[in-house]
Scaffold this active site. Structure first.
Site, PDB file in Angstrom:
ATOM      1  N   GLU A 130      -6.813   4.985   8.205  1.00  0.00           N
ATOM      2  CA  GLU A 130      -6.223   6.448   7.484  1.00  0.00           C
ATOM      3  C   GLU A 130      -8.083   6.759   6.900  1.00  0.00           C
ATOM      4  O   GLU A 130      -8.327   7.804   7.208  1.00  0.00           O
ATOM      5  CB  GLU A 130      -5.411   5.985   6.994  1.00  0.00           C
ATOM      6  CG  GLU A 130      -3.336   6.542   7.724  1.00  0.00           C
ATOM      7  CD  GLU A 130      -2.765   5.810   6.899  1.00  0.00           C
ATOM      8  OE1 GLU A 130      -2.966   5.474   5.547  1.00  0.00           O
ATOM      9  OE2 GLU A 130      -2.178   4.991   7.242  1.00  0.00           O
TER      10      GLU A 130
ATOM     11  N   SER B  40       3.578  -1.607  10.190  1.00  0.00           N
ATOM     12  CA  SER B  40       5.015  -2.272  10.910  1.00  0.00           C
ATOM     13  C   SER B  40       5.961  -3.201  10.265  1.00  0.00           C
ATOM     14  O   SER B  40       7.062  -4.070  11.433  1.00  0.00           O
ATOM     15  CB  SER B  40       5.436  -2.075  12.019  1.00  0.00           C
ATOM     16  OG  SER B  40       5.291  -0.229  12.448  1.00  0.00           O
TER      17      SER B  40
ATOM     18  N   GLY C 191       2.958   2.360  10.674  1.00  0.00           N
ATOM     19  CA  GLY C 191       4.447   3.799  10.385  1.00  0.00           C
ATOM     20  C   GLY C 191       4.480   4.232  12.101  1.00  0.00           C
ATOM     21  O   GLY C 191       5.616   4.849  11.931  1.00  0.00           O
TER      22      GLY C 191
ATOM     23  N   LYS D 154      -0.012   3.746  -0.470  1.00  0.00           N
ATOM     24  CA  LYS D 154      -0.496   5.277   0.413  1.00  0.00           C
ATOM     25  C   LYS D 154      -0.335   6.609  -0.474  1.00  0.00           C
ATOM     26  O   LYS D 154       0.258   6.416  -1.859  1.00  0.00           O
ATOM     27  CB  LYS D 154      -0.292   5.842   1.909  1.00  0.00           C
ATOM     28  CG  LYS D 154      -0.028   4.118   2.439  1.00  0.00           C
ATOM     29  CD  LYS D 154      -0.140   4.639   3.888  1.00  0.00           C
ATOM     30  CE  LYS D 154      -0.042   3.378   4.623  1.00  0.00           C
ATOM     31  NZ  LYS D 154       0.359   3.656   6.531  1.00  0.00           N
TER      32      LYS D 154
ATOM     33  N   ASN E 164       1.593  -1.219  -0.149  1.00  0.00           N
ATOM     34  CA  ASN E 164      -0.284   0.333  -0.247  1.00  0.00           C
ATOM     35  C   ASN E 164       1.108   1.027   0.233  1.00  0.00           C
ATOM     36  O   ASN E 164       1.541   1.637   0.462  1.00  0.00           O
ATOM     37  CB  ASN E 164      -0.902   0.060   1.438  1.00  0.00           C
ATOM     38  CG  ASN E 164      -1.348   1.204   1.472  1.00  0.00           C
ATOM     39  OD1 ASN E 164      -1.886   1.718   0.319  1.00  0.00           O
ATOM     40  ND2 ASN E 164      -2.292   1.314   2.375  1.00  0.00           N
TER      41      ASN E 164
ATOM     42  N   HIS F  69      -9.563   1.318   4.926  1.00  0.00           N
ATOM     43  CA  HIS F  69      -7.812   1.376   5.596  1.00  0.00           C
ATOM     44  C   HIS F  69      -8.347   2.563   7.328  1.00  0.00           C
ATOM     45  O   HIS F  69      -9.378   3.609   7.178  1.00  0.00           O
ATOM     46  CB  HIS F  69      -6.861   2.517   4.490  1.00  0.00           C
ATOM     47  CG  HIS F  69      -5.740   2.273   4.970  1.00  0.00           C
ATOM     48  ND1 HIS F  69      -5.099   3.078   6.494  1.00  0.00           N
ATOM     49  CD2 HIS F  69      -4.624   1.031   5.308  1.00  0.00           C
ATOM     50  CE1 HIS F  69      -4.257   2.587   6.462  1.00  0.00           C
ATOM     51  NE2 HIS F  69      -3.770   1.579   5.716  1.00  0.00           N
TER      52      HIS F  69
ATOM     53  N   GLU G  34      -4.894  -4.663  10.861  1.00  0.00           N
ATOM     54  CA  GLU G  34      -4.069  -3.438  11.231  1.00  0.00           C
ATOM     55  C   GLU G  34      -3.733  -2.742  12.257  1.00  0.00           C
ATOM     56  O   GLU G  34      -4.929  -2.209  12.338  1.00  0.00           O
ATOM     57  CB  GLU G  34      -3.729  -2.447   9.381  1.00  0.00           C
ATOM     58  CG  GLU G  34      -3.701  -3.363   8.411  1.00  0.00           C
ATOM     59  CD  GLU G  34      -3.213  -2.018   7.759  1.00  0.00           C
ATOM     60  OE1 GLU G  34      -2.359  -2.317   6.869  1.00  0.00           O
ATOM     61  OE2 GLU G  34      -3.481  -0.832   7.317  1.00  0.00           O
TER      62      GLU G  34
HETATM   63  P1  13P Z   1       3.393   0.871   7.667  1.00  0.00           P
HETATM   64  O1  13P Z   1       3.542  -0.646   6.821  1.00  0.00           O
HETATM   65  O2  13P Z   1       4.085   1.628   6.815  1.00  0.00           O
HETATM   66  O3  13P Z   1       2.941   0.597   9.293  1.00  0.00           O
HETATM   67  O4  13P Z   1       1.540   0.850   7.287  1.00  0.00           O
HETATM   68  C1  13P Z   1       0.564  -0.059   7.211  1.00  0.00           C
HETATM   69  C2  13P Z   1      -0.120   0.092   6.527  1.00  0.00           C
HETATM   70  O5  13P Z   1      -0.923   0.848   6.596  1.00  0.00           O
HETATM   71  C3  13P Z   1      -0.450  -0.869   5.119  1.00  0.00           C
HETATM   72  O6  13P Z   1      -1.672  -0.131   4.667  1.00  0.00           O
END
Ligand code: 13P
Length: 258
Positions: free
Chosen positions: A103, A219, A179, A13, A11, A101, A173
């Site tokens: 976010e 992560s 992150g 983003k 992903n 997601h 997640e």
């Molecule tokens: P990270 O791997 O950067 O922690 O992000 C995970 C994520 O949100 C994937 O959709």
């Protein structure tokens, strides 16, 4: 029941212009081989602006990486300024669409009802939704992890058939792991993902529960993917930061190599 084939998804983003995305996929295609694709499904989820470029490369060079999107609206067309429809994505040969997601839930206020509409629209257009769930640190500390995730899954999958659920992907997640560099322990990830599979069984039956692929995200790195994948109910990973670098992502895809 056939084995569930792992799915490793990148992903990206809001990273990578379409030019950077092209370079990334070209590098990735040199690093991965047919032997990798044989045992692991791989998808990349660029920004909307890069989808067409990446589709063209995957198609022209016959690269068996699945194209993914990060979001969509649920209507096929209409006066929805700034939105992208599942029909538009399907026409670009998109296979997987991430819906719900954290976010999008946290920053853009998406609810389970919206996620549910999106999942249905993605399916109706012949694509596979990756339906996300996950708890905040406060929710985890309050002991709400399972009830919250199971609630999100129940709400997001409401009205789907057992056959549809068998073919979708769920991504667990934990928000505190996204992150942050703080990965869930394999045991914690397995506990929640195992509970999600049981809930899918309760809601949609044993066959759907045995077939649905459930990813872990948060992560994920080359150094922790193997132990996560050794858990019985973890069928893949949804990777953010570490998917932006071709070399790092290829090592995650090749987690069996150690
Ligand atoms: P990270 O791997 O950067 O922690 O992000 C995970 C994520 O949100 C994937 O959709």
């Amino acid at each position: 029941m056939a084995e569930r084939k792992p799915l490793i998804s990148g992903n990206w983003k809001m990273h990578h212009t379409h030019l950077e995305a092209i370079a990334m996929v070209q590098k990735l295609s040199y690093l991965l081989t047919d032997a990798d694709y044989h045992v692991t499904d791989v998808s990349v989820h660029p920004a909307f602006t890069a989808l067409r470029s990446i589709q063209t490369i995957l198609d022209a060079d016959r690269i068996p990486i699945a194209l993914g999107a990060q979001n969509c609206y649920w209507e096929p067309r209409g006066a929805y300024t700034g939105e992208i429809s599942p029909l538009m994505l399907a026409k670009l040969a998109v296979s997987f669409v991430i819906v719900g997601h954290s976010e999008r839930r946290q920053i853009f206020g998406e609810t389970d009802e919206w996620v549910n509409r999106k999942a249905k629209a993605v399916l109706a257009n012949g694509m596979t939704p990756i339906v996300c769930c996950g708890e905040t640190l406060e929710e985890r500390q309050a002991g709400l992890t399972s009830s919250l995730c199971l609630g999100q899954i129940g709400g997001s999958l409401a009205g789907l058939t057992a056959e549809q659920v068998a073919g979708i992907v769920i991504a667990y997640e934990p928000i505190w792991a996204i992150g942050t560099g703080v990965v869930a322990t394999p045991e914690d990830a397995q506990a929640v993902i195992g509970a999600i599979r049981i809930e899918v069984g309760n809601l949609f039956g044993a066959d759907a529960a045995a077939a649905v692929r459930i990813q872990y995200g948060g992560s994920v790195k080359p150094g922790n993917i193997a132990v996560l994948m050794s858990q019985p109910d973890i069928d893949g990973a949804l990777v953010g930061g570490a998917s932006l670098d071709a070399e790092e992502f290829s090592r995650i895809v090749r987690y069996r190599a150690g």
